[in-house]
Design an enzyme around this catalytic site. Structure first.
Site, mmCIF file in Angstrom:
data_model
loop_
_atom_site.group_PDB
_atom_site.id
_atom_site.type_symbol
_atom_site.label_atom_id
_atom_site.label_comp_id
_atom_site.label_asym_id
_atom_site.label_seq_id
_atom_site.Cartn_x
_atom_site.Cartn_y
_atom_site.Cartn_z
ATOM 1 N N ASP A 14 -83.682 39.444 -72.367
ATOM 2 C CA ASP A 14 -83.322 39.044 -71.007
ATOM 3 C C ASP A 14 -82.137 38.081 -70.969
ATOM 4 O O ASP A 14 -81.472 37.952 -69.945
ATOM 5 C CB ASP A 14 -84.536 38.410 -70.318
ATOM 6 C CG ASP A 14 -85.681 39.407 -70.165
ATOM 7 O OD1 ASP A 14 -85.452 40.459 -69.546
ATOM 8 O OD2 ASP A 14 -86.779 39.143 -70.685
ATOM 9 N N GLU A 53 -70.321 39.455 -79.561
ATOM 10 C CA GLU A 53 -70.046 38.798 -80.838
ATOM 11 C C GLU A 53 -70.481 37.340 -80.873
ATOM 12 O O GLU A 53 -70.594 36.760 -81.954
ATOM 13 C CB GLU A 53 -68.546 38.887 -81.137
ATOM 14 C CG GLU A 53 -68.040 40.330 -81.252
ATOM 15 C CD GLU A 53 -66.538 40.416 -81.414
ATOM 16 O OE1 GLU A 53 -65.884 39.342 -81.335
ATOM 17 O OE2 GLU A 53 -66.011 41.520 -81.623
#
Length: 550
Positions: free
Chosen positions: A219, A193
């Site tokens: 990544d 979130e």
């Protein structure tokens, strides 16, 4: 057929068992079409009945099988049962050239008797036999030490819904979730979130609930997870948790590296996602190097991919505004930065890796593993000595003096977690005498690579492997033309940049390095994430993490 369907039939008649399984079943959609199906240790062979020997025969290798399930349809009038096997073999692409994994389902209807339960038991017997045989046929590279995840593997899947083009959740539900179901892998989905959500979560969670942590993102989310694991009190055990990577961002460098290590044909986009999903479900685990990075503020972070300064870092940061175009953002950013090419002043030094010798060329399978093994023990590697594309570059110290020493090492703070850095001194202290100092102080870029790929289409360190124990250091000196730099990055797509003889490009294999920017403005990125600008140093810790790979 005998009522005891698990009993072997020495005559190898219908649905008998001799060195495998043999059966005759109908097509799942057309009861008039029949097949003979035989299961051996390595393959599932299907032939239409009637058929001449060798005609209409399909052979599916179990190394390509993800799973098999048995089930019954809701129609109570149908006494039959079904089993479906899921294969992902390499097949020719429909449009472009080359091969890629593609999904193939084989479904059969079992209706040997009028008893629905007996038919379902027979379907379950076949499904179980196919699953067990496929596990034994997981493809392995002969020169790699493997571990296996626990089966069934309980997986936490972390998804960043904002990564890449904002399609990570759709990629999960459309491609990865079905594969996990096919492979009978139980999972829990966690949607991040905010920034550092994953870092905080893995630092505090009870990891005994999970056999693997899987990241579907770019990544950057894996960077959070790794640093969260190494901030735990039990970091030595936590960092052994197998980590899986699924490409859902713009760069997807580690996913591209993992795919490359399997020696499979190149893949991009959804083909790369499918390849990494296949490897995840197969559940082989290898070692992964991590690099500890010390920043000017004395903060230490851990990296799995790269550290960049200059041109590459500029492109990474400035191309963020083009994130919606996906991987193309880096091409757009490269062209924009080429138009206003900068030169950066700084000092660079490194500790060369030892030369290749029979004593340090052992296969990975013979190396000690686990948290108590030495993080600096030399691993196998494919090339012998440090070298550069320009053999005439000068250094202030003799680069033949490459013995690694631990004298005057940086003391480990009492509350610092993670492995000690035995090759580094404090940033304020002079470099050890056995380090190599680069005389040049004007650079276009400095790039330290820890995996093979910098992005899906940037094969930056062709000689790198996940656990080779090296930092692959590349730098480009000032004076290179825009055309030459563009050529360098164009040839990097296939890993050819080290072979074109560019006089401004230097490449070294090292164990540690220090970079001191002198230009007042600039950017440094670690795993694509911008960090504080200033002096930085790093060293590799060989094979201390675990990566789901192939």
């Amino acid at each position: 057929m005998d009522n005891d369907i698990a009993e072997p039939d020495p005559s190898r008649q219908r649905n008998g068992v001799v060195e495998g399984l043999y059966g005759e079943f109908t097509d799942s959609l057309n009861a008039k079409v029949r097949y003979s199906v035989s299961l051996t240790e390595s393959a599932l062979t299907i032939q239409k009945i009637p058929s001449s020997p060798g005609q209409d025969e399909l052979v599916f290798h179990l190394a390509d099988c993800l799973g098999c399930r048995a089930y019954k349809v809701e129609d109570e009038a149908d006494v039959g049962a079904f089993f479906t096997a899921y294969f992902y073999p390499f097949k020719r692409r429909w449009i472009s050239t080359g091969m890629a994994r593609q999904k193939v389902e084989q479904c059969f209807r079992v209706a040997l008797v009028q008893d629905p339960l007996t038919n379902l038991q027979e379907a379950e017997r076949w499904a179980r036999a196919i699953r067990e045989a496929s596990i034994r046929q997981i493809p392995r590279r002969h020169d790699v030490k493997y571990y296996e995840v626990r089966r069934p593997c309980r997986v936490m899947v972390l998804v960043n819904p904002q990564s890449g083009r904002g399609q990570a959740l759709q990629l999960f539900s459309g491609q990865i979730e079905p594969m996990l179901t096919e492979a009978s892998v139980p999972y829990t989905l966690v949607i991040t979130e905010h920034q550092n959500h994953a870092r905080d979560l893995v630092r505090e969670t009870d990891l005994s609930q999970w056999d693997a942590l899987v990241i579907l993102s770019g990544d950057g989310l894996l960077f959070e997870v790794l640093n969260g694991l190494l901030e735990r009190e039990d970091w030595e055990e936590a960092i052994q948790t197998p980590l899986g990577i699924l490409p859902g961002g713009s760069g997807n460098a580690l996913a591209a590296s993992v795919h490359h290590y399997t020696k499979s044909p190149p893949a991009w986009g959804k083909e790369l996602l499918l390849s990494c999903g296949f490897l995840l479900c197969k559940g082989l685990v290898t070692r992964l190097d991590l690099v500890s990075v010390h920043l000017a503020s004395s903060q230490r972070i851990f990296s799995f991919l790269s550290l960049a300064w200059g041109f590459v870092a500029d492109v990474d940061i400035e191309s963020e505004k083009y994130r919606l175009v996906g991987p193309m953002r880096f091409l757009v950013g490269t062209l924009m930065r080429l138009a206003s090419l900068k030169v950066y002043q700084g000092r660079l030094a490194y500790l060369p890796a030892p030369p290749f010798t029979p004593q340090n060329s052992s296969l990975c399978s013979s190396l000690p593993c686990g948290p108590n093994s030495s993080p600096n023990q030399n691993s196998r590697h494919n090339h012998s000595t440090n070298h550069s594309t320009n053999s005439n570059h000068n250094t202030a110290h003799n680069s033949s003096n490459i013995a690694i020493t631990t004298m005057r090492t940086k003391p480990q703070p009492v509350n610092q977690k993670g492995p000690p850095d035995s090759l580094l001194v404090d940033l304020e202290q002079p470099l050890p005498e056995h380090w190599t100092v680069v005389n040049e102080e004007e650079f276009v870029l400095v790039l330290a690579m820890f995996q093979s790929h910098l992005a899906e289409d940037l094969f930056a360190a062709p000689g790198a492997t996940a656990d080779d124990g090296f930092i692959h250091l590349l730098y480009v000196r000032a004076g290179i033309s825009r055309l030459a730099l563009l050529t360098l990055f164009m040839t990097m797509e296939k890993g050819g940049h080290l072979a074109i003889g560019c006089p401004h490009l230097v490449y070294e294999r090292v164990k540690a390095f220090r970079l001191e920017p002198l230009s007042p403005e600039g950017a440094i990125t670690v795993d694509g994430e911008m960090v504080e600008y200033g002096p930085v140093q790093a060293q590799v810790h060989e094979g201390i993490a675990r990566l789901i790979s192939g």
